[in-house]
Scaffold this motif. Structure first.
Motif, short mmCIF file in Angstrom:
data_model
loop_
_atom_site.label_atom_id
_atom_site.label_comp_id
_atom_site.label_asym_id
_atom_site.label_seq_id
_atom_site.Cartn_x
_atom_site.Cartn_y
_atom_site.Cartn_z
N PRO A 97 -0.42 3.30 5.17
CA PRO A 97 0.27 2.74 4.00
C PRO A 97 1.55 2.03 4.41
O PRO A 97 2.12 2.31 5.48
N ASP A 98 2.01 1.13 3.56
CA ASP A 98 3.29 0.46 3.81
C ASP A 98 4.46 1.39 3.48
O ASP A 98 5.50 1.33 4.13
N VAL A 99 4.25 2.22 2.46
CA VAL A 99 5.30 3.15 2.02
C VAL A 99 4.69 4.51 1.73
O VAL A 99 3.63 4.61 1.10
N PHE A 121 1.05 -3.41 -6.20
CA PHE A 121 0.86 -2.18 -5.43
C PHE A 121 -0.60 -1.74 -5.40
O PHE A 121 -1.39 -2.04 -6.29
N GLU A 122 -0.92 -0.99 -4.35
CA GLU A 122 -2.22 -0.32 -4.26
C GLU A 122 -1.99 1.09 -3.72
O GLU A 122 -1.43 1.26 -2.63
N LYS A 133 0.84 -1.19 0.00
CA LYS A 133 0.00 0.00 0.00
C LYS A 133 0.88 1.25 0.00
O LYS A 133 1.78 1.38 0.84
N VAL A 134 0.60 2.15 -0.95
CA VAL A 134 1.44 3.34 -1.14
C VAL A 134 0.61 4.62 -0.98
O VAL A 134 -0.52 4.70 -1.46
N PHE A 154 1.76 3.07 -10.48
CA PHE A 154 1.62 1.99 -9.50
C PHE A 154 0.29 1.25 -9.65
O PHE A 154 0.19 0.07 -9.33
N ALA A 155 -0.72 1.95 -10.15
CA ALA A 155 -2.02 1.31 -10.35
C ALA A 155 -1.95 0.21 -11.41
O ALA A 155 -2.76 -0.73 -11.41
#
Length: 208
Positions: free
Chosen positions: A48-50, A27-28, A3-4, A21-22
């Protein structure tokens, strides 16, 4: 799926990154932000993860936001600025990595994946600037703490493992790693371990 959160004050840049990224199923993009204050608020809400963080933004800038989020999120600075003051400031603020906006798509994808794992990432240009700064400051070898961190990494420890083992934060581990990369003139943890063995900073264990 990683998740970004995309943070940039330019809508065109946000749209471009979000679109990129989509298209990748790994990635999301969970959200966007146009300034540091919004970035902090949305990071805490969306988890988000990042966080892809621009540095120069109106109001609360990327450095201030990174400082607030250093212990709760993996921040990858993505900027057009590659002077040593910005690089060092971002690292000291707790950024996991520092990448330039002209980085190729594949490099950016790899950097985000590494950042999500908590691994330090440094653009070659930024590494060169840090290396120059280190040489200017005449710091030729690793500090005792940096050597402890590298020994843990050589043993296969993750950033989280190193933090727990040495009783420091993950943000501090990332900062040590980026300093190690600059001093050893490398760009990732595997190369750092290899170079440390080559220089005799680490000694291989001999099995009985």
């Amino acid at each position: 799926m990683i998740k970004v959160l995309v943070v940039d004050d330019h809508p065109v840049v946000r749209d471009g990154l979000t679109s990129m990224f989509a298209q990748d199923p790994a990635f999301e993009v969970v959200g966007e932000a146009a300034n540091g204050e919004e970035a902090v608020r949305r990071t805490r809400a969306l988890k988000p993860d990042v966080v892809l963080m621009d540095l120069r933004m109106p109001g609360t800038d990327g450095l201030a936001a990174t400082r607030e989020l250093a212990d709760t999120a993996h921040v990858l600075v993505l900027t057009t600025y590659d002077n040593d003051a910005d690089v060092v400031a971002a690292i000291e603020a707790g950024a996991t990595g520092y990448l330039l906006k002209d980085a190729p798509r594949d490099e950016l994808v790899r950097a985000v994946k590494a950042t999500a794992r908590g691994e330090a990432v440094l653009a070659p240009a930024a590494a060169a600037l840090l290396m120059k700064r280190v040489r200017t400051e005449a710091v030729p070898v690793l500090s005792p703490r940096e050597l402890e961190v590298l020994k843990c990494v050589a043993a296969g420890a993750t950033n989280r493992d190193v933090a727990k083992s040495l009783f420091i934060t993950e943000a501090t581990v990332k900062s040590h790693l980026l300093n190690i990369y600059a001093k050893l003139e490398v760009s990732d943890r595997a190369a750092a371990v290899t170079e440390a063995f080559h220089r005799g900073l680490l000694v291989p264990k001999i099995s009985p």
